[in-house]
Design an enzyme around this catalytic site. Structure first.
Site: not given
Ligand code: HSC
Ligand code: NAD
Length: 725
Positions: A60, A100, A103, A123
């Site tokens: 997400a 997500g 998921e 998450e």
């Molecule tokens: C989620 O998925 C919740 C779900 O369960 C759904 C919930 C539903 C709710 C229901 C309610 C009833 N979003 O790290 P980097 C940006 S929560 C937005 O430098 P790397 C990052 O900020 C999500 N932006 O690259 C950066 O931009 P900036 C769970 C995101 O190669 C750019 O992308 N997922 C983003 O070293 C590059 O990233 C996570 O927690 C995101 N999700 O690593 C994954 N992910 O420089 C989080 C990245 O302008 N991400 N960006 O700031 C990571 O772990 C790492 O970014 C990667 C890439 C391993 C993907």
């Protein structure tokens, strides 16, 4: 956005939202539209979902959680929609499938991954839980123990492990998309019931309740006050106790609790702060956008003590060949032995086909006492004793021996980078690279530029941090830089609290309950009290150079506590001597026990100095320690030593064990409210007028006066500074 295309009988839905295909509302909408289109088209017999640019999806869009209902509400139902499709849906996982993203893949009937892909439900690391039914589907697919491990730790697993766990059906080394289309064609017409995870029972574990109770104890111990791991656990437990739909309802409830807890906000701030500090800038106008790093093909480390050993290990792990130098053969052999032991341990820990340099090959790692071998290296990291004269002597030598382009780095904890640089013929190539102990484990690399340090040197040090998988934070030059400078008033308050009536275990407990990995006294025992003692002697604060007649509890007109010096005079250096602020089972022991001798010593000390012992409550302990640290942070920002509060927070989270779910000290101050921080500092400062660390900084006062603006606006109240967030 997502993109829909129909080839043969297989419709392709491509998630597209650079750089990581985060699932924004727009992406979800096109995913839903694509699924409906494929469903309605009789010529489509199967669907394949993949991501643009070799990445499935990082989950997400974290920035979208400010409108959580809309984003969250959309994702879970779409995953269900995928699963309920009457046409087989195959996920082609390349790069990452996280949160997500995974998921979505769990909603698919088949998953095929590239061998280099990584998967996970991270998450928990941003204060949430998998809220799109992941806590209910994953245990049904890979079993409760493995699912619990992935969901409560948030770890990313390599495709090879995912295959072993049964998370993916197949891994491929070549073209994942083509392989997924082949698979989709192959499974057309096969029954989908057994592939729908929501219909599967959760695999039984013998004695499930006992297993879960034990797992909960472990999760709580590791969480240290962070809510998300425990709520992740509860969501998985719901999967073991309730039917799928009820589990999903429980998952949603728990998700909402986390979303409104404040911890999720802090952890998401920390996530973006870590990325923001990569975009470094200095007050003179140098910045990441214009400076290019120099290549580091070969490096050197000087001094193989505690820090040098860890730094060598870090470089080897990053596959950077190097020369390791000591002052004499005896220290060289000692250092070599310790380094080899560390490297052997690290090599055993390497996962997922990761490679480590062959450190037995002298072309990769060469041990020497001969400075001449440093002629060809691109970068040197000096880690000898913390002594200015010695460091200057070494840097003078280096500037004569090393090739003209070589970068000269010092691992000093506090000394003046400009003075060290003055001993060389190339001050523009001298820079501080401050590692934290143990250097092969701790993620922080504080990078300190001096007056003459070039932008290229800063960019090269930042590049080095990245290569070492560390978080580089660029800061200016002052005594103690950012981290240690903020630590001084914190530790000072802790010791003053002992003088006034508290005990080490009481102070440590309050700060550990707050979430620090280790309180200040346990930390000081671990690091060795002699380190600070040596430094205070060098500064003339204690020892033979102290002028006769200096009052015991005052230096330069300010309050001073001689307690740590008195302990050192008794040979109490901490763990290494089995006694310090605590008692240990043996020299080098780790188990701290409150020491009656110390309690008695403290009361005698108070009697000697006419200090009335008083009861000090937890609130005062916490506020005096933390607010003095934060106060120093405001002074650092005002002086332009760091270019934003996020820098200080990233330093504290990654180098000092600050609890990440509290977002770092400056973020924490913003949640407490600056007016409250100021009022408390004023109160304590009035009670202790001889303690400058408690005197509110002018910048803090200014921010309160202008109405307590949000953290990302703070820097706009200083001329020519702006937040990177
Ligand atoms: C989620 O998925 C919740 C779900 O369960 C759904 C919930 C539903 C709710 C229901 C309610 C009833 N979003 O790290 P980097 C940006 S929560 C937005 O430098 P790397 C990052 O900020 C999500 N932006 O690259 C950066 O931009 P900036 C769970 C995101 O190669 C750019 O992308 N997922 C983003 O070293 C590059 O990233 C996570 O927690 C995101 N999700 O690593 C994954 N992910 O420089 C989080 C990245 O302008 N991400 N960006 O700031 C990571 O772990 C790492 O970014 C990667 C890439 C391993 C993907
Ligand atoms: P240490 O005493 O464990 O090791 C220093 C090493 O330098 C010794 O092995 C010594 O033999 C070697 N050495 C001394 N003179 C030398 C010379 N002329 N040539 C080659 N080698 C020489 O010290 P440490 O704890 O590793 O600290 C090293 C530096 O790192 C210091 O500047 C310290 O302030 C800084 N630092 C220490 C820590 C920590 O937690 N220990 C953390 C961050 C930074």
């Amino acid at each position: 956005m997502a993109q829909y295309a129909r080839g043969s009988a297989v419709a392709v839905i491509r998630l597209r939202n650079p750089p990581v295909n985060a699932l924004s509302l727009a992406v979800l909408q096109t995913l839903e539209d694509g699924l409906k289109k494929a469903d309605a088209d009789p010529s489509v017999k199967a669907v394949m979902i993949c991501g643009e640019n070799g990445k499935f999806s990082a989950g997400a869009d974290i920035r979208g959680f400010s409108s959580p209902k809309r984003l969250g509400g959309a994702l879970g139902p779409i995953v269900s929609l995928i699963e309920s499709s009457e046409k087989p849906v195959v996920a082609a996982i390349e790069g990452v499938a996280l949160g997500g993203g995974l998921e979505v893949a769990l909603g698919c009937h088949y998953r095929i991954a590239h061998v280099k892909a990584r998967m996970g439900l991270p998450e928990v690391t941003i204060g949430l839980l998998p809220g799109a039914e992941g806590t209910q589907r994953l245990p049904r697919l890979i079993g409760v123990p493995a699912a619990l491990d992935m969901i409560t730790t948030g770890k990313h697993i390599p495709a090879t492990e995912a295959l072993k766990l049964g998370l993916v059906d197949e891994i491929v080394e070549e073209n994942t998309i083509e392989a997924a289309i082949r698979l989709a064609n192959k499974v057309i017409g096969q029954p989908l019931g057994p592939r729908r995870l929501s219909l599967k029972p959760v695999p039984k574990v013998p004695n499930m309740e006992a297993f879960l109770d034990e797992a909960l104890v472990k999760v709580k111990r590791q969480a240290r006050g962070c809510l998300a791991p425990e709520l992740c656990f509860q969501a998985v437990r719901a999967a073991t106790q309730s039917p799928f739909a009820e589990g999903v309802r429980r998952e949603r409830e728990l998700f909402q609790v986390l979303l409104s807890s404040g911890q999720a906000q802090a952890l998401q701030y920390a996530f973006f702060a870590e990325r923001a500090v990569r975009r470094w800038a200095t007050p003179s106008g140098a910045s990441w956008s214009s400076a290019a790093p120099q290549p580091v093909r070969r490096a050197a480390v000087i001094g193989l003590g505690t820090m040098g050993q860890g730094i060598v290990t870090s470089l080897v792990k990053a596959n950077i060949p190097l020369v390791a130098l000591e002052q004499d053969l005896e220290n060289l052999n000692k250092g070599r032995k310790a380094v080899m032991l560390l490297l052997q341990r690290e090599a055993m820990k390497m996962e997922g086909g990761a490679q480590i340099l062959d450190f037995h090959n002298p072309a990769h790692l060469q041990f020497t006492v001969d400075f001449d071998l440093l002629r060809d290296v691109d970068l040197v990291i000096e880690a000898v004793f913390e002594n200015m004269a010695l460091k200057k002597e070494i840097f003078h030598k280096l500037s004569k021996i090393c090739k003209p382009g070589a970068l000269l780095c010092t691992n000093t904890s506090a000394l003046n980078i400009d003075e060290i640089a003055s001993a060389t013929n190339r001050p523009q190539q001298v820079i501080g690279t401050h590692f934290f102990s143990p250097a092969h484990v701790m993620r922080l690399l504080e990078i300190i530029y001096g007056r003459h340090t070039s932008p290229t040197a800063i960019a090269t040090a930042m590049q080095l941090a990245k290569a070492l998988k560390k978080v580089g934070v660029v800061v200016g030059n002052c005594f103690g830089f950012v981290g240690n400078r903020m630590m001084f008033p914190y530790v000072q308050q802790a010791v003053f609290l002992l003088e006034e009536g508290s005990r080490p275990e009481a102070v440590d407990q309050v700060l550990e309950d707050f979430g620090f990995k280790i309180g200040p006294f346990r930390m000081s025992d671990l690091a060795g009290l002699d380190v600070g003692w040596r430094s205070r002697k060098d500064q003339g604060l204690t020892g033979p150079s102290l002028p006769a007649g200096t009052p015991a509890r005052q230096r330069h007109g300010q309050r001073y506590s001689p307690l740590p010096d008195l302990l050192c005079e008794q040979g109490r250096f901490g763990q290494k001597t089995a006694r310090g602020w605590y008692l240990y089972e043996k020299a080098g022991g780790r188990t701290a026990t409150p020491d009656p001798w110390l309690h008695n010593f403290l009361s005698q000390y108070r009697d000697t100095h006419g200090i009335q012992t008083r009861f000090i409550d937890q609130e005062e302990i916490l506020e005096r320690c933390l607010f003095s640290l934060i106060n120093e942070g405001f002074a650092i920002l005002a002086e332009g030593i760091a270019s934003g509060p996020e820098h200080l927070d990233v330093i504290y989270i990654n180098g000092y064990g600050w609890p990440e779910h509290r977002g770092g000290p400056m973020f924490y101050a913003s949640t407490v409210g600056l007016p409250r921080v100021l009022a408390k500092l004023q109160k304590y400062s009035e009670a202790h007028p001889d303690v400058p660390g408690l005197r509110p900084s002018a910048f803090l006062k200014k921010l309160v006066a202008v109405g307590n603006p949000p953290l990302k606006e703070w820097m706009s109240y200083l001329s020519q500074q702006s937040s990177k967030l």
